[in-house]
Each structure stands twice: as C-alpha cells, then as structure tokens.
Design a protein around this motif. Sequence first.
Motif, PDB file in Angstrom:
ATOM      1  N   GLU A 373      48.612  -1.965 -52.310  1.00  0.00           N
ATOM      2  CA  GLU A 373      47.299  -2.623 -52.445  1.00  0.00           C
ATOM      3  C   GLU A 373      47.430  -3.874 -53.319  1.00  0.00           C
ATOM      4  O   GLU A 373      46.986  -4.970 -52.962  1.00  0.00           O
ATOM      5  CB  GLU A 373      46.307  -1.636 -53.079  1.00  0.00           C
ATOM      6  CG  GLU A 373      44.959  -2.221 -53.436  1.00  0.00           C
ATOM      7  CD  GLU A 373      44.294  -1.448 -54.563  1.00  0.00           C
ATOM      8  OE1 GLU A 373      44.913  -1.290 -55.655  1.00  0.00           O
ATOM      9  OE2 GLU A 373      43.167  -0.977 -54.366  1.00  0.00           O
ATOM     10  N   LYS A 374      48.092  -3.703 -54.470  1.00  0.00           N
ATOM     11  CA  LYS A 374      48.195  -4.828 -55.414  1.00  0.00           C
ATOM     12  C   LYS A 374      49.039  -5.945 -54.821  1.00  0.00           C
ATOM     13  O   LYS A 374      48.704  -7.116 -54.913  1.00  0.00           O
ATOM     14  CB  LYS A 374      48.791  -4.365 -56.747  1.00  0.00           C
ATOM     15  CG  LYS A 374      48.005  -3.224 -57.358  1.00  0.00           C
ATOM     16  CD  LYS A 374      47.809  -3.362 -58.834  1.00  0.00           C
ATOM     17  CE  LYS A 374      46.879  -2.304 -59.392  1.00  0.00           C
ATOM     18  NZ  LYS A 374      45.574  -2.211 -58.705  1.00  0.00           N
ATOM     19  N   TYR A 375      50.152  -5.531 -54.197  1.00  0.00           N
ATOM     20  CA  TYR A 375      51.043  -6.536 -53.618  1.00  0.00           C
ATOM     21  C   TYR A 375      50.328  -7.292 -52.504  1.00  0.00           C
ATOM     22  O   TYR A 375      50.373  -8.521 -52.450  1.00  0.00           O
ATOM     23  CB  TYR A 375      52.324  -5.866 -53.074  1.00  0.00           C
ATOM     24  CG  TYR A 375      53.163  -6.847 -52.285  1.00  0.00           C
ATOM     25  CD1 TYR A 375      53.933  -7.807 -52.943  1.00  0.00           C
ATOM     26  CD2 TYR A 375      53.146  -6.851 -50.888  1.00  0.00           C
ATOM     27  CE1 TYR A 375      54.670  -8.746 -52.225  1.00  0.00           C
ATOM     28  CE2 TYR A 375      53.876  -7.788 -50.171  1.00  0.00           C
ATOM     29  CZ  TYR A 375      54.633  -8.728 -50.848  1.00  0.00           C
ATOM     30  OH  TYR A 375      55.347  -9.652 -50.141  1.00  0.00           O
ATOM     31  N   TRP A 376      49.638  -6.577 -51.619  1.00  0.00           N
ATOM     32  CA  TRP A 376      49.021  -7.217 -50.444  1.00  0.00           C
ATOM     33  C   TRP A 376      47.996  -8.258 -50.889  1.00  0.00           C
ATOM     34  O   TRP A 376      47.992  -9.388 -50.408  1.00  0.00           O
ATOM     35  CB  TRP A 376      48.366  -6.159 -49.539  1.00  0.00           C
ATOM     36  CG  TRP A 376      48.257  -6.636 -48.119  1.00  0.00           C
ATOM     37  CD1 TRP A 376      49.191  -6.461 -47.136  1.00  0.00           C
ATOM     38  CD2 TRP A 376      47.196  -7.406 -47.544  1.00  0.00           C
ATOM     39  NE1 TRP A 376      48.762  -7.076 -45.977  1.00  0.00           N
ATOM     40  CE2 TRP A 376      47.545  -7.659 -46.188  1.00  0.00           C
ATOM     41  CE3 TRP A 376      45.986  -7.901 -48.017  1.00  0.00           C
ATOM     42  CZ2 TRP A 376      46.740  -8.378 -45.314  1.00  0.00           C
ATOM     43  CZ3 TRP A 376      45.182  -8.630 -47.149  1.00  0.00           C
ATOM     44  CH2 TRP A 376      45.554  -8.861 -45.814  1.00  0.00           C
ATOM     45  N   LEU A 377      47.151  -7.858 -51.834  1.00  0.00           N
ATOM     46  CA  LEU A 377      46.101  -8.784 -52.275  1.00  0.00           C
ATOM     47  C   LEU A 377      46.706  -9.983 -53.007  1.00  0.00           C
ATOM     48  O   LEU A 377      46.219 -11.106 -52.894  1.00  0.00           O
ATOM     49  CB  LEU A 377      45.084  -8.047 -53.155  1.00  0.00           C
ATOM     50  CG  LEU A 377      44.202  -7.051 -52.372  1.00  0.00           C
ATOM     51  CD1 LEU A 377      43.399  -6.165 -53.320  1.00  0.00           C
ATOM     52  CD2 LEU A 377      43.274  -7.785 -51.404  1.00  0.00           C
ATOM     53  N   TRP A 378      47.788  -9.755 -53.732  1.00  0.00           N
ATOM     54  CA  TRP A 378      48.459 -10.866 -54.435  1.00  0.00           C
ATOM     55  C   TRP A 378      49.150 -11.783 -53.424  1.00  0.00           C
ATOM     56  O   TRP A 378      49.039 -13.006 -53.492  1.00  0.00           O
ATOM     57  CB  TRP A 378      49.484 -10.293 -55.424  1.00  0.00           C
ATOM     58  CG  TRP A 378      50.394 -11.352 -55.969  1.00  0.00           C
ATOM     59  CD1 TRP A 378      50.125 -12.221 -56.984  1.00  0.00           C
ATOM     60  CD2 TRP A 378      51.717 -11.671 -55.498  1.00  0.00           C
ATOM     61  NE1 TRP A 378      51.188 -13.071 -57.180  1.00  0.00           N
ATOM     62  CE2 TRP A 378      52.183 -12.750 -56.275  1.00  0.00           C
ATOM     63  CE3 TRP A 378      52.552 -11.149 -54.506  1.00  0.00           C
ATOM     64  CZ2 TRP A 378      53.444 -13.314 -56.091  1.00  0.00           C
ATOM     65  CZ3 TRP A 378      53.802 -11.704 -54.315  1.00  0.00           C
ATOM     66  CH2 TRP A 378      54.232 -12.781 -55.110  1.00  0.00           C
ATOM     67  N   ARG A 379      49.828 -11.181 -52.446  1.00  0.00           N
ATOM     68  CA  ARG A 379      50.636 -11.955 -51.497  1.00  0.00           C
ATOM     69  C   ARG A 379      49.790 -12.846 -50.591  1.00  0.00           C
ATOM     70  O   ARG A 379      50.175 -13.960 -50.265  1.00  0.00           O
ATOM     71  CB  ARG A 379      51.471 -10.976 -50.652  1.00  0.00           C
ATOM     72  CG  ARG A 379      52.158 -11.565 -49.419  1.00  0.00           C
ATOM     73  CD  ARG A 379      53.264 -12.520 -49.815  1.00  0.00           C
ATOM     74  NE  ARG A 379      53.897 -13.123 -48.653  1.00  0.00           N
ATOM     75  CZ  ARG A 379      53.467 -14.206 -48.004  1.00  0.00           C
ATOM     76  NH1 ARG A 379      52.355 -14.810 -48.396  1.00  0.00           N
ATOM     77  NH2 ARG A 379      54.117 -14.681 -46.968  1.00  0.00           N
ATOM     78  N   TRP A 380      48.612 -12.338 -50.210  1.00  0.00           N
ATOM     79  CA  TRP A 380      47.869 -13.066 -49.179  1.00  0.00           C
ATOM     80  C   TRP A 380      46.671 -13.837 -49.715  1.00  0.00           C
ATOM     81  O   TRP A 380      45.989 -14.501 -48.953  1.00  0.00           O
ATOM     82  CB  TRP A 380      47.470 -12.119 -48.040  1.00  0.00           C
ATOM     83  CG  TRP A 380      48.690 -11.555 -47.384  1.00  0.00           C
ATOM     84  CD1 TRP A 380      49.215 -10.309 -47.554  1.00  0.00           C
ATOM     85  CD2 TRP A 380      49.600 -12.247 -46.511  1.00  0.00           C
ATOM     86  NE1 TRP A 380      50.375 -10.172 -46.841  1.00  0.00           N
ATOM     87  CE2 TRP A 380      50.639 -11.342 -46.194  1.00  0.00           C
ATOM     88  CE3 TRP A 380      49.639 -13.536 -45.975  1.00  0.00           C
ATOM     89  CZ2 TRP A 380      51.703 -11.689 -45.356  1.00  0.00           C
ATOM     90  CZ3 TRP A 380      50.680 -13.875 -45.136  1.00  0.00           C
ATOM     91  CH2 TRP A 380      51.704 -12.960 -44.836  1.00  0.00           C
ATOM     92  N   PHE A 381      46.390 -13.749 -51.039  1.00  0.00           N
ATOM     93  CA  PHE A 381      45.264 -14.525 -51.582  1.00  0.00           C
ATOM     94  C   PHE A 381      45.678 -15.366 -52.787  1.00  0.00           C
ATOM     95  O   PHE A 381      46.719 -15.201 -53.334  1.00  0.00           O
ATOM     96  CB  PHE A 381      44.106 -13.597 -51.949  1.00  0.00           C
ATOM     97  CG  PHE A 381      43.333 -13.197 -50.730  1.00  0.00           C
ATOM     98  CD1 PHE A 381      42.304 -13.988 -50.251  1.00  0.00           C
ATOM     99  CD2 PHE A 381      43.692 -12.063 -50.016  1.00  0.00           C
ATOM    100  CE1 PHE A 381      41.631 -13.639 -49.094  1.00  0.00           C
ATOM    101  CE2 PHE A 381      43.014 -11.717 -48.856  1.00  0.00           C
ATOM    102  CZ  PHE A 381      41.984 -12.513 -48.402  1.00  0.00           C
TER     103      PHE A 381
END
Length: 381
Positions: A373-381
């Motif tokens: 969750e943390k990685y996805w939101l960091w990576r794509w925003f």
Amino acid sequence: MKTLILGGGIGGHVTANLLRKKLSKEHEVLLVDKKTQYEFSPSFLWATMGWRKPSQITRNLSALEKKGIKYVNGEVSNIDPSTKTVKTSAGEFNYDYLVVALGAELAPYAIPEMSGVAHHFYELEASMKLKDAVAGFSGGAVAIGVSSTPFKCPAAPYEAALLLDYHFRKRGIRDKVSFQFFTPEPQPMPVAGPRIGNMIRQMLEMRGISYHPNFKLATVNGAKRELSFEKGEKIGYDLLVAVPPHRVPNVVKDAGLTDGAPYVPVDKWSLKTKYDNVYAIGDVALVKLFDGMALPKAGVFAHAQAKVVAHNIAADIEGGEKVKFDGKGNCFIETGFGKAGFADGEFYAEPRAVNIKKPSISRIWHWEKIWFEKYWLWRWF
Ligand SMILES: Cc1cc2nc3c(=O)[nH]c(=O)nc-3n(C[C@H](O)[C@H](O)[C@H](O)COP(=O)(O)OP(=O)(O)OC[C@H]3O[C@@H](n4cnc5c(N)ncnc54)[C@H](O)[C@@H]3O)c2cc1C
C-alpha cells in the motif's frame, strides 16, 4: 500524437504515468476522470476497520499535471470511435490512441430495495458509513455476501466477513453476533479452483460464519429485514453488508465497445478492442480464459495491462518491440488477527495454476500488504 486515457483509477493512472515517461514531449498524454481524488481500494476494508483515515489512502489526481500529463476533471458522456472524439462535461477531445479504463460501475438499483438498505465497502464513502454502522452494532444477525457476479476483487467479501468477525471478537461481543454469508458463486473464488475455494470455506466455517453458496439474491425487504433468494430461500438480518451488482458503464456500451457482451471483449495479449487504436484495460475489459471463465476484476491485472498498453502505444509511436500481457496476478487475503494469506496465479496457463504461498496464513503477508500500500501510493503519486 495524442493519447487520451479515460479513467484515473489503477489502470488509467499507471498507463498515463508510464506513457508520459516513454514518449517524447511533443506527444500529448491526457487523462479524464469524473473524480478529483484517487482512492486506494485495497485499503477500503482497513478504513472500515478504523485502521486507515481517508486522507491516508487518497491522493489528488491533479498531481498528474506536475508530471506533464494533462488531467481533465470531467465526466465522459460519449465516445465516438468513428470520429475519434470523446465528449465530457469539461469539453470535447479528439485522440489518436484511446485507452478506456473506466472500471465497472456499481448498480445497487438492480436489486429491489438494495440501495440505502445494504451497506457495502466498494467505495470509500460507503466503507466509512459501514464503519459507523459496525461501531454502533451491539449484537444480532449479520448477513454478508455477494449480490451478483462478476464483482471486483474476488477475495474482498470473504476478507470482509473475516475482518468483521475479528472486530466483534476484539470487542468481546462475538457470542452475540451470528453470521450468514451468501453468494451466487458455487464456491469462494471459483476461478482460483476448488482447493483454494475449500480452504476459504473452511476458514469461514471455523470462525462460525455459515456459508451459503448458490444463493442468488433476488430482493431485499428493508422493513422486514429479510433477504429473498431466487430459489425461495430467506435470510433475516440486523446488519446487511452486500457487494452491489456491477455493470459496464453505459457510455462504454453506447460506444458499441461491448458488442452484446457484459464488458468490453479485448484481445487477451494486447488488450486491443475491435476499434483501431482503442484499448480497454482493467475492470471494464472482458478477458476470456481457456475454459470460458473470465479473468477476475482486480487491480493487479489493471496495473499489469496498463504496463503492456503504455509500452505498446509508445512502441507504435516511437518504434520498438511490442510486449504481451501474460495473465499473471496475485492477491492478499486478510483474515484478521494481524494475519493474511497470499495467492498467486498464472491465469493464462492451461490448466490454470493458482497457489497459496507458504506460510499459508501469516503475519508476513499482512505486513507485506501494508508495505505494498505504502509503496504503491508513493510510486504512483
Ligand atoms: C474493497 C476492494 C478491495 C480491493 N482489493 C484489491 C486488492 O487487494 N488487489 C487487487 O488487485 N484489486 C483489488 N480490488 C479491485 C481493484 O480496485 C479494481 O480491480 C481496480 O481498481 C480496477 O482498476 P480500473 O482502472 O479498471 O478501474 P478503477 O480503479 O475503478 O477506475 C475507474 C475510474 O474511472 C472513473 N470513471 C468511471 N466512469 C467515468 C466517467 N463516465 N467519466 C469519467 N470518469 C469515470 C472513476 O472515477 C475511476 O476513477 C479491490 C476493490 C475493492 C472495491
């Protein structure tokens, strides 16, 4: 060249980001979404449990502008592949390449009296309303389940039942709560095969959740607090949690993209629709597997398909080798008590190979999902 991406959910967002990176500046990338915020659906149940605030799992779509992607906040009202134009509430746009990533629409109205009576966790706002309903629930009959198929994230309703069970145990009121799980499916997650289905069914039953497969919801009687099913069965409830029916968005159907199918038929390797330079990815697409079953509606596939489509549009425009979507995907299954399971599968394999990773239910997978969750939101925003 101009690529127009309809929908800024998982599929549309990833396509826009990757395409912008791959194409030189003279090519336009434009994304249209009716929402101003992206909401990370894999965490909706954590919001219901009170483990996430909405601000922790939402991001502004206007952040796309900083990356050189034109973001239009508008509702798509017409797609015309013959003139290569799309009408939206914020104006009309033409395209050279079109990526339809409008997802599946929730249609609670399809079941009499369901709207306003049944809770669900398929939108962030609804998940927060369910949180309040659960907090105010001091005992009684919980009816939880699936109203119709297909629906997004085949594991989600099962996770919801297990997490609610965990919640009531933590509050010390589990003995005052009964659980009935209903679904039109013959087993949990049929596309994953009987072994995984049996495992989930056993998990529910071990937690005292009665499981009713082949129960197709017909009507909800809000006054009597009673559900009726197509074969005449009835289930009473004090708290009702039901995955709403899903539909292809009308604007997609009206564009002639579905050809009578429930969603948009696409080439399973390239995600091309029947129209030139028009792709459909994620929940809006219909990918048939070798035995006639459909590829599940899940973010992991929307994401992987976005990578393929972004790569291939860039290869068309700038030159280069094309790639294929391989039908591989995985999913977490939250079980409460700080634990989860993790399944991965090759959905294009014949026969399909879907496996639960060892250790089957573990804290490791729960932590891995938090990291994801943390990685996805960091990576794509
Ligand atoms: C509770 C829950 C848990 C989930 N957990 C997981 C998980 O753990 N793993 C997983 O892989 N998947 C999970 N999913 C499934 C996943 O969220 C979806 O499969 C995924 O979001 C599909 O991506 P998409 O881009 O196709 O559509 P979406 O992400 O739904 O995006 C569609 C976008 O189109 C926009 N839109 C729609 N109509 C219009 C219109 N007319 N005009 C303009 N904009 C429009 C919407 O606003 C939206 O932003 C979960 C889903 C739910 C509900």
